[in-house]
Design a protein around this motif. Structure first.
Motif, mmCIF file in Angstrom:
data_model
loop_
_atom_site.group_PDB
_atom_site.id
_atom_site.type_symbol
_atom_site.label_atom_id
_atom_site.label_comp_id
_atom_site.label_asym_id
_atom_site.label_seq_id
_atom_site.Cartn_x
_atom_site.Cartn_y
_atom_site.Cartn_z
ATOM 1 N N GLN A 19 0.806 -1.212 0.000
ATOM 2 C CA GLN A 19 0.000 0.000 0.000
ATOM 3 C C GLN A 19 0.848 1.274 0.000
ATOM 4 N N LEU A 20 2.159 1.113 -0.206
ATOM 5 C CA LEU A 20 3.047 2.275 -0.156
ATOM 6 C C LEU A 20 2.698 3.283 -1.247
ATOM 7 N N GLY A 21 2.267 2.793 -2.410
ATOM 8 C CA GLY A 21 1.880 3.703 -3.487
ATOM 9 C C GLY A 21 0.770 4.642 -3.057
ATOM 10 N N ARG A 22 -0.184 4.113 -2.279
ATOM 11 C CA ARG A 22 -1.275 4.944 -1.788
ATOM 12 C C ARG A 22 -0.745 6.019 -0.831
ATOM 13 N N GLY A 23 0.160 5.626 0.052
ATOM 14 C CA GLY A 23 0.730 6.594 0.988
ATOM 15 C C GLY A 23 1.547 7.657 0.292
ATOM 16 N N MET A 24 2.344 7.238 -0.720
ATOM 17 C CA MET A 24 3.150 8.207 -1.450
ATOM 18 C C MET A 24 2.279 9.151 -2.268
ATOM 19 N N ALA A 25 1.160 8.623 -2.799
ATOM 20 C CA ALA A 25 0.242 9.473 -3.557
ATOM 21 C C ALA A 25 -0.377 10.537 -2.653
ATOM 22 N N LEU A 26 -0.747 10.119 -1.435
ATOM 23 C CA LEU A 26 -1.318 11.076 -0.490
ATOM 24 C C LEU A 26 -0.290 12.147 -0.125
ATOM 25 N N ASN A 27 0.950 11.721 0.113
ATOM 26 C CA ASN A 27 1.993 12.679 0.470
ATOM 27 C C ASN A 27 2.301 13.627 -0.690
ATOM 28 N N ALA A 28 2.416 13.071 -1.905
ATOM 29 C CA ALA A 28 2.688 13.909 -3.072
ATOM 30 C C ALA A 28 1.548 14.890 -3.309
ATOM 31 N N PHE A 29 0.334 14.423 -3.057
ATOM 32 C CA PHE A 29 -0.846 15.281 -3.188
ATOM 33 C C PHE A 29 -0.748 16.470 -2.225
ATOM 34 N N ILE A 30 -0.397 16.183 -0.967
ATOM 35 C CA ILE A 30 -0.283 17.241 0.036
ATOM 36 C C ILE A 30 0.828 18.226 -0.332
ATOM 37 N N VAL A 31 1.994 17.694 -0.733
ATOM 38 C CA VAL A 31 3.135 18.561 -1.057
ATOM 39 C C VAL A 31 2.843 19.410 -2.287
ATOM 40 N N ALA A 32 2.295 18.776 -3.332
ATOM 41 C CA ALA A 32 2.044 19.504 -4.571
ATOM 42 C C ALA A 32 0.987 20.582 -4.380
ATOM 43 N N VAL A 33 -0.098 20.216 -3.699
ATOM 44 C CA VAL A 33 -1.159 21.198 -3.458
ATOM 45 C C VAL A 33 -0.650 22.317 -2.565
ATOM 46 N N SER A 34 0.116 21.963 -1.534
ATOM 47 C CA SER A 34 0.634 22.976 -0.618
ATOM 48 C C SER A 34 1.589 23.934 -1.326
ATOM 49 N N SER A 35 2.433 23.387 -2.215
ATOM 50 C CA SER A 35 3.388 24.227 -2.942
ATOM 51 C C SER A 35 2.678 25.269 -3.789
ATOM 52 N N ALA A 36 1.565 24.846 -4.399
ATOM 53 C CA ALA A 36 0.858 25.752 -5.303
ATOM 54 C C ALA A 36 -0.197 26.590 -4.600
ATOM 55 N N ALA A 37 -0.656 26.134 -3.423
ATOM 56 C CA ALA A 37 -1.799 26.789 -2.780
ATOM 57 C C ALA A 37 -1.412 27.954 -1.880
ATOM 58 N N GLY A 38 -0.091 28.167 -1.663
ATOM 59 C CA GLY A 38 0.325 29.250 -0.784
ATOM 60 C C GLY A 38 -0.287 30.593 -1.137
ATOM 61 N N PRO A 39 -0.185 31.034 -2.419
ATOM 62 C CA PRO A 39 -0.787 32.323 -2.776
ATOM 63 C C PRO A 39 -2.303 32.358 -2.580
ATOM 64 N N THR A 40 -2.973 31.233 -2.848
ATOM 65 C CA THR A 40 -4.427 31.199 -2.694
ATOM 66 C C THR A 40 -4.820 31.347 -1.231
ATOM 67 N N ILE A 41 -4.157 30.593 -0.359
ATOM 68 C CA ILE A 41 -4.443 30.681 1.071
ATOM 69 C C ILE A 41 -4.090 32.067 1.594
ATOM 70 N N ALA A 42 -2.974 32.609 1.112
ATOM 71 C CA ALA A 42 -2.584 33.963 1.529
ATOM 72 C C ALA A 42 -3.653 34.976 1.140
ATOM 73 N N ALA A 43 -4.193 34.822 -0.070
ATOM 74 C CA ALA A 43 -5.229 35.758 -0.519
ATOM 75 C C ALA A 43 -6.455 35.687 0.382
ATOM 76 N N GLY A 44 -6.832 34.467 0.768
ATOM 77 C CA GLY A 44 -7.982 34.319 1.650
ATOM 78 C C GLY A 44 -7.753 34.955 3.009
ATOM 79 N N ILE A 45 -6.552 34.768 3.564
ATOM 80 C CA ILE A 45 -6.235 35.351 4.874
ATOM 81 C C ILE A 45 -6.159 36.876 4.785
ATOM 82 N N LEU A 46 -5.492 37.375 3.731
ATOM 83 C CA LEU A 46 -5.324 38.821 3.593
ATOM 84 C C LEU A 46 -6.644 39.533 3.314
ATOM 85 N N ALA A 47 -7.634 38.784 2.824
ATOM 86 C CA ALA A 47 -8.936 39.396 2.567
ATOM 87 C C ALA A 47 -9.641 39.781 3.863
#
Length: 433
Positions: A112-140
């Motif tokens: 099941q390691l593939g499932r765990g790595m997919a979840l981790n990659a999902f979190i890292v990739a989304v987090s890397s790209a979502a910083g500006p979006t989350i910042a915009a929500g907070i700054l609003a």
């Protein structure tokens, strides 16, 4: 997620931070650079420590340090103190990143390691790209200080969960000795490299940049030579000798460099050229992490059914197509003109990241999971730091056309990543028990 997001969450707010703290725009960039450099120079030593004393212990201490220094960032009255707090926060974030993947390998059974790595990659990739979006929500709704204060309740909850649930490390070995000389040489090598890249991009004198590069080459030479003499090196040269591992590292560096080129340069275009607000900018960048979020689980399902090299190549070709489409935006684009292009980039990145990370960690022996985890994070941070420095270079070189040049360079790097990923098709991963 917190540690990765904090690498980009301040990007959108840099003009506001510079204004509040009476700093220039050029100096305010160190709010981002200080955090990234601290992580880059400490990832490998902390992953080595994790193999010595246990991944769980390093993770807990890192989480506590990260949470406390988030408060210091929010309370900093000057740019100098904020930068210093960000350095220490970076060390805490590095502790989290350095052993994160190794812990996932302990938690998930091999099947099941593939499932765990997919979840981790999902979190890292989304987090890397979502910083500006989350910042915009907070700054609003709040001031820039809340970009850091939000980490406090999340960090406390995460620490309580870590104390309760994280497993111990059966491969930990106190017999190993921590090589302080290697740690210092590692910090100097990667620190000089990132500093030289940033200095070159920001227009420092050629003499200074050349001196930094020469120092990097000299220290790096002796660092590598020392690692070759060690049975268990801090710089995992033993893992880099595995062809499929080294190819995956190269692909990761290129992909994250391309991502950072786009996500750092686009806010300048959206705000400076199109006149969009901070909140609108964050919302227009949102399709990237949303598409990554949707494609990462699919990539996890495909691991083991489709060769990781093919999945990676397809994902990077999609990302390159999206980046080229962004570079060819009309003079006055509508929202949908931007949205579908961002979504295509994010979808390609999501399809690529999970299989690539799974290949890297699976190629390493179980007792070297810490080294593989540290190298995975180092590759990502080197790519991101290089991408941020290249953005500054593009704006220095091309002025108002900096975003267009950054997107074209990002597309070229995505194509290189697709080619390198394809080279893995003829390679077989090392199967581990």
């Amino acid at each position: 997620m917190m540690a990765v997001i904090d690498g980009t969450i301040a990007n959108v707010a840099l003009p506001t931070i510079a204004s509040d703290l009476n700093a220039t725009a050029a100096r305010s960039i160190w709010v981002v650079n200080a955090y990234q450099i601290a992580i880059v120079i400490s990832l490998l030593p902390l992953s080595f420590l994790g193999e010595m004393v246990g991944y769980r212990r390093i993770y807990k201490w890192g989480l506590g340090l990260f949470t406390c220094t988030s408060l210091l960032c929010a309370l900093s009255p000057s740019l100098e103190l904020l930068t210093l707090a960000r350095v220490v926060q970076g060390f805490g974030g590095a502790a989290l990143m350095s052993v994160n993947v190794a812990l996932i390998r302990l938690i998930y059974p091999q099947r099941q390691l593939g499932r765990g790595m997919a979840l981790n990659a999902f979190i890292v990739a989304v987090s890397s790209a979502a910083g500006p979006t989350i910042a915009a929500g907070i700054l609003a709704v709040a001031s820039w200080q809340w970009l850091f204060l939000i980490n406090m309740p999340l960090g406390i909850v995460a620490l309580l969960l870590a104390l309760r649930f994280l497993p111990g490390n059966q491969y930990a070995s106190n017999a190993r000795r921590f090589d302080v000389r290697s740690a210092v040489m590692n910090a100097l090598t990667f620190g000089l490299l990132i500093t030289a890249l940033s200095g070159f991009a920001q227009g420092d004198s050629w003499e200074l940049v050349a001196a930094e590069l020469v120092a990097f080459l000299v220290v790096g030479f002796f660092f590598v030579r020392r690692q070759l003499q060690l049975a268990v090196p801090m710089l995992p040269l033993d893992l880099l000798r595995i062809p499929i591992f080294s190819l995956s590292v190269a692909t990761s560096v290129c992909s994250f460099c391309a991502q950072m080129l786009a996500l750092v340069s686009l806010p300048f275009f959206l705000q400076g050229v199109l006149g969009r607000s901070e909140v609108e900018t964050g919302l227009l960048l949102t399709p990237w992490p949303v598409a990554t979020m949707l494609l990462s689980p699919l990539a996890g399902v495909l691991i083991g059914r489709v060769h990781a090299g093919l999945l990676g190549s397809l994902g990077m070709v999609m990302m390159a197509a999206g980046l080229l489409a962004l570079a060819m935006l009309p003079a006055m684009p509508g929202d949908m003109d931007i949205v579908w292009r961002m979504a295509l980039c994010g979808a390609g990145f999501g399809l690529f990241q999970s299989p690539n990370n799974h290949t890297m960690i699976s190629a390493a022996p179980p007792q070297r999971s810490g080294g593989a985890s540290g190298m995975l994070g180092t590759a990502r941070l080197l790519g991101q730091s290089s991408g941020a420095a290249l953005v500054a270079l593009m704006f220095t070189r091309f002025g108002d056309g900096g975003t267009h040049a950054s997107l074209l360079l990002a597309a070229a790097l995505a194509i290189v990543a697709a080619v390198v990923s394809g080279l893995r098709v003829q390679r077989r991963p090392v199967s581990q028990p």
